[in-house]
Design an enzyme around this catalytic site. Structure first.
Site, PDB file in Angstrom:
ATOM      1  N   LYS A  84       0.854  -1.201   0.000  1.00 33.91           N
ATOM      2  CA  LYS A  84       0.000   0.000   0.000  1.00 33.91           C
ATOM      3  C   LYS A  84       0.889   1.249   0.000  1.00 33.91           C
ATOM      4  CE  LYS A  84      -3.973  -2.273   2.047  1.00 33.91           C
ATOM      5  NZ  LYS A  84      -3.477  -3.596   2.478  1.00 33.91           N
TER       6      LYS A  84
HETATM    7  P1  XMP Z   1      -8.560 -11.830   5.167  1.00 32.67           P
HETATM    8  O1  XMP Z   1      -7.991 -12.588   6.313  1.00 32.67           O
HETATM    9  O2  XMP Z   1      -9.588 -10.838   5.581  1.00 32.67           O
HETATM   10  O3  XMP Z   1      -7.286 -11.022   4.605  1.00 32.67           O
HETATM   11  O4  XMP Z   1      -9.006 -12.714   4.043  1.00 32.67           O
HETATM   12  C1  XMP Z   1      -7.365 -10.085   3.571  1.00 32.67           C
HETATM   13  C2  XMP Z   1      -6.009  -9.710   3.132  1.00 32.67           C
HETATM   14  O5  XMP Z   1      -6.115  -8.723   2.134  1.00 32.67           O
HETATM   15  C3  XMP Z   1      -5.579  -7.495   2.609  1.00 32.67           C
HETATM   16  N1  XMP Z   1      -6.583  -6.513   2.327  1.00 32.67           N
HETATM   17  C4  XMP Z   1      -6.442  -5.595   1.442  1.00 32.67           C
HETATM   18  N2  XMP Z   1      -5.414  -5.301   0.661  1.00 32.67           N
HETATM   19  N3  XMP Z   1      -6.696  -3.597  -0.284  1.00 32.67           N
HETATM   20  C5  XMP Z   1      -5.539  -4.286  -0.185  1.00 32.67           C
HETATM   21  O6  XMP Z   1      -4.590  -3.962  -0.907  1.00 32.67           O
HETATM   22  C6  XMP Z   1      -7.771  -3.849   0.474  1.00 32.67           C
HETATM   23  O7  XMP Z   1      -8.824  -3.248   0.355  1.00 32.67           O
HETATM   24  C7  XMP Z   1      -7.624  -4.881   1.388  1.00 32.67           C
HETATM   25  N4  XMP Z   1      -8.486  -5.417   2.259  1.00 32.67           N
HETATM   26  C8  XMP Z   1      -7.792  -6.432   2.821  1.00 32.67           C
HETATM   27  C9  XMP Z   1      -5.297  -7.625   4.065  1.00 32.67           C
HETATM   28  O8  XMP Z   1      -4.136  -6.893   4.392  1.00 32.67           O
HETATM   29  C10 XMP Z   1      -5.106  -9.100   4.183  1.00 32.67           C
HETATM   30  O9  XMP Z   1      -3.768  -9.439   3.842  1.00 32.67           O
END
Ligand code: XMP
Length: 260
Positions: A84
């Protein structure tokens, strides 16, 4: 390049599931061995692996993380660093370079910082090193509405539009390798897909633990699903990954056939 690499991996492995390798805090030794073990268990159901700073901090970029990247690449899985990236261009360039040097195929970056002296150096370095940049467009968590969901005056047109819509257009304009839209917001996926079509693939995190649904997000236009806890914390990670893969891949095939 990265976009094609992902397409190739997905097609070959018949999967559009990206594993978010986020493990609960533990010692570096335990984290590394658990990460490698999970990869061994679930890799047949995956098309790629994503790490974030939760892994880089305890494992070290050129130490444990590099071992995970090597393992993923040996298994035929492209790797994404969920950095990010969100600083000024000068530091962004160095950050992206480090991640690419460690072996990551793509980085996730935030479009809030803009192009000039913001993300341009990241796209430049990615192009030079033949890697990818994936942009945040609408995040998966509840508070996303406070930033990504705000109505703002477009810098270029002076029109009042949702922030994520501007970001979707930037993903096109900047030729990003992907756009992240949370699986928790199928209506936003649909709207962003209407802008991007198949030109920039949508990556959707938030399936399972955050309440996102495989069918709803695939039907709305996601190309890849990023899944962490639903797989990693499952009693049977291989079986869970396989069933998510089957559901998502079926949906993607239906869409591909419709588009042909
Ligand atoms: P979970 O455990 O909820 O993990 O399946 C989700 C993973 O995705 C990342 N994450 C994001 N990464 N934009 C991103 O670039 C997003 O909107 C976002 N939402 C979740 C989070 O860090 C984790 O690794």
């Amino acid at each position: 390049m990265f976009r094609q690499k992902m397409e190739k991996a997905a097609k070959k492995r018949q999967s559009n599931i990206i594993l978010a390798l986020d493990l609960a805090p533990a010692s570096s030794r335990v984290l590394l061995s658990q990460s490698l073990k999970i990869l061994d268990l679930v890799h047949p159901a995956l098309c790629a692996v994503k790490l974030n700073r939760q892994a880089v901090l305890p494992l070290g970029l050129f130490d444990g993380v590099r071992k995970i990247i090597t393992k993923a690449h040996d298994l035929g899985l492209p790797t994404i660093m969920d950095a990010k990236i969100n600083d000024i261009g000068n530091t962004n360039r160095a950050i992206a370079q480090y991640y690419f040097k460690a072996g990551f195929g793509a980085v996730i970056a935030s479009p809030f910082i803009g192009w000039d002296e913001g993300l341009q150096p990241v796209f430049d370095v990615a192009q030079k090193m033949k890697r990818g940049v994936i942009l945040l467009v609408y995040m998966s968590h509840k508070g996303a509405v406070e930033g990504f969901g705000q109505m703002v005056q477009d810098h270029a047109t002076r029109q009042l539009v949702p922030q994520y819509r501007i970001f979707a257009e930037k993903a096109l304009k900047w030729n990003a390798d992907g756009a992240v839209v949370g699986a928790t917001y199928p209506d936003k996926i649909r709207e962003v897909y209407s802008v991007l079509k198949e030109k920039v693939p949508i990556y959707s995190p938030g399936v399972g633990a955050q309440g996102g649904d495989v069918h709803a997000s695939m039907k709305a236009g996601s190309s890849y699903l990023i899944v962490g806890r639903a797989i990693v914390d499952s009693r049977n990670p291989a079986k869970t990954a396989e069933s998510i893969r089957n559901a998502a891949w079926r949906n993607l095939q239906v869409r591909t056939e419709k588009n042909e």
